[in-house]
Design a protein around this motif. Structure first.
Motif, mmCIF file in Angstrom:
data_model
loop_
_atom_site.group_PDB
_atom_site.id
_atom_site.type_symbol
_atom_site.label_atom_id
_atom_site.label_comp_id
_atom_site.label_asym_id
_atom_site.label_seq_id
_atom_site.Cartn_x
_atom_site.Cartn_y
_atom_site.Cartn_z
ATOM 1 N N THR A 157 -1.278 1.325 -9.703
ATOM 2 C CA THR A 157 -0.629 1.011 -10.977
ATOM 3 C C THR A 157 -0.014 -0.384 -10.994
ATOM 4 O O THR A 157 0.379 -0.880 -12.047
ATOM 5 C CB THR A 157 0.483 2.030 -11.289
ATOM 6 N N LYS A 159 2.685 -1.053 -9.050
ATOM 7 C CA LYS A 159 4.068 -0.936 -8.583
ATOM 8 C C LYS A 159 4.182 -1.502 -7.168
ATOM 9 O O LYS A 159 3.370 -1.200 -6.295
ATOM 10 C CB LYS A 159 4.518 0.528 -8.576
ATOM 11 N N ASN A 182 5.557 -6.065 -11.569
ATOM 12 C CA ASN A 182 4.237 -5.472 -11.368
ATOM 13 C C ASN A 182 3.350 -6.480 -10.644
ATOM 14 O O ASN A 182 3.400 -7.677 -10.945
ATOM 15 C CB ASN A 182 3.613 -5.089 -12.704
#
Length: 480
Positions: A157, A159, A182
């Motif tokens: 994702t 992260k 991110n």
């Protein structure tokens, strides 16, 4: 074989006698050495001193509980296993004990030699495994923190789970900022990030994946990524362990070598071209002089007009030849300590008439630091003026906006020149510094060539980036 030292912490002497009796029967009689302490304070003191291999702790210890003892021991870094002894039906206590770090729990009424032996063996084996994992984790942590290259731990994702100090320094973030970021923002293009993730998810590991990454200040790096997938057992997620190799210097050296080779060829061609063209140019000039001074032709207005046209074109060719030769020559560098901000300001003053005449909105964002670079002031100033002039000439429709900013990052002082002009057609970017290449009218296409040559001679670089509207040139000069 040495006996395993077991400590029973229980304030009931009858329970101690019963436990001692269990240790005297079956297979465990010769494997364990049992000791007894009858209160919480002495018990936790003994645990903290690590005087035994494993501990049996009664849940009820006066005003304290066995869970209190386990909790204090775990917080103090004790790794020896602790087994809680509970009464019948105390399942909530059992769960509480396991949550705070107890190795196991036993119901007193159901303890027998075999059950006790199995629990002790499992607890000791588990402690040994956890110790090995902890040692391995500590070794990894040391390598992780001390590594000179950035190491990033992220997931699909984007992260970010962790990053080492080298990574924080490389990207210019504080740890809290990085964990809130991110990893997509670390890649210069989304395409690079998508290709990296796709290859990693498909193969499970990636080696030498080349891409561009960007720091918090906008500094772009050429990087090679080596990464592998791993399951984070603590959070039960699949994470990417990525080592980032900075190839910027190597890429810069490769680019410099290519350009130096190109300049060497251009210089050779220029010298040959000059030798071939100077003789006929000299002849033409001589004939022109004779024709314009011939008394029989002096009053022939039509002829004299044509001769003036020829003379004007001759002068243009002659000047173009000189400019071409000049742009390919290795000019000696006269190094001096120069206030770089003052140099940028001087260059802007030099193009101020163009800015005013074409009603250009000039936006400046210059670093306030009084930084001095060891450069040839004249050459770098001229290179910057050429870049600024090129930007101005590329703007055709209003509002015309010229943005000049500076940045100090990764050992380089960068001067960024951005315009909102018509830019350049896709596919022509690689020709931007070629001699005589231009998309504008009434220019010889040598300004950028000469600017690049001057900057490269200072071990710097010029980066061109086409924008959605306009162009961006970045002049990078080494600070040291």
């Amino acid at each position: 074989m040495n006996k395993v030292k077991v400590l029973l912490i229980d304030d009931d002497e009858d329970d101690y006698i019963i436990t001692k009796d269990i240790f005297s029967h079956g297979n465990i009689a010769n494997k364990y050495e049992l000791s007894w302490i009858d209160n919480f304070d002495k018990g936790i003191n003994s645990v903290l001193k690590r005087q035994h291999d494993v501990y049996l702790v009664d849940y009820r210890l006066g005003k304290y509980t066995g869970v209190d003892l386990v909790n204090e021991a775990v917080l103090s870094g004790i790794r020896e296993p602790i087994i809680i002894l509970t009464g019948k039906g105390d399942y909530q206590i059992d769960e509480e004990a396991m949550n705070v770090g107890a190795a196991d729990y036993l119901v007193k009424d159901k303890i027998d030699p075999d059950t006790l032996d199995r629990s002790l063996r499992y607890a000791l084996k588990q402690a040994e495994t956890l110790k090995a994992l902890k040692e391995s984790e500590n070794k990894f942590k040391i390598i992780f923190e001390k590594a000179k290259e950035p190491i990033l731990i992220s997931d699909y994702t984007g992260k970010i789970h962790d990053i080492n100090k080298a990574g924080l320094d490389f990207f210019g973030y504080h740890i809290k900022e990085m964990l809130a970021t991110n990893d997509r923002s670390l890649f210069y293009t989304q395409e690079d990030r998508d290709n990296f993730v796709q290859e990693l998810e498909t193969k499970g590991a990636v080696s030498d994946f080349e891409c561009q990454m960007v720091s918090s200040k906008g500094q772009v790096y050429f990087c090679s990524l080596s990464s592998f997938l791993q399951i984070d057992l603590q959070n039960m997620v699949e994470v990417y362990h990525t080592i980032i190799h900075d190839l910027t210097y190597r890429k810069h050296q490769e680019t410099k070598f290519i350009h130096e080779s190109k300049f060497s060829i251009s210089e050779h061609i220029a010298k040959g071209f000059a030798e071939e063209i100077r003789n006929p140019l000299s002849t033409i000039n001589l004939v022109l002089h004779e024709l314009t001074t011939d008394e029989a032709l002096v009053y022939n207005e039509n002829l004299q007009t044509n001769l003036e046209v020829i003379k004007s074109n001759f002068d243009n060719i002659n000047q173009l030849t000189r400019n071409f030769i000049s742009s390919t020559e290795n000019k000696p560098i006269i190094i001096q300590k120069t206030n770089i901000r003052a140099l940028v300001e001087e260059a802007l003053i030099e193009i101020s008439d163009l800015v005013l005449g074409q009603r250009i909105v000039l936006e400046k964002h210059l670093l306030p630091a009084d930084l001095h670079l060891s450069i040839d002031k004249k050459q770098i100033k001229k290179a910057l003026v050429n870049i600024l002039t090129n930007a101005i000439e590329g703007m055709e429709s209003y509002p015309k906006i010229l943005n000049v900013s500076t940045m100090n990052d990764s050992g380089f002082y960068s001067i960024l020149v951005e315009d909102n002009g018509k830019g350049i057609s896709p596919g022509l970017e690689h020709q931007i510094f070629e001699p005589f290449f231009t998309t504008k009218k009434d220019t010889d296409g040598l300004g950028l060539t000469e600017a690049e040559r001057s900057v490269l001679a200072h071990n710097g670089s010029i980066i061109f980036k086409p924008l959605e509207q306009g162009s961006l040139f970045i002049i990078q000069l080494p600070i040291n």
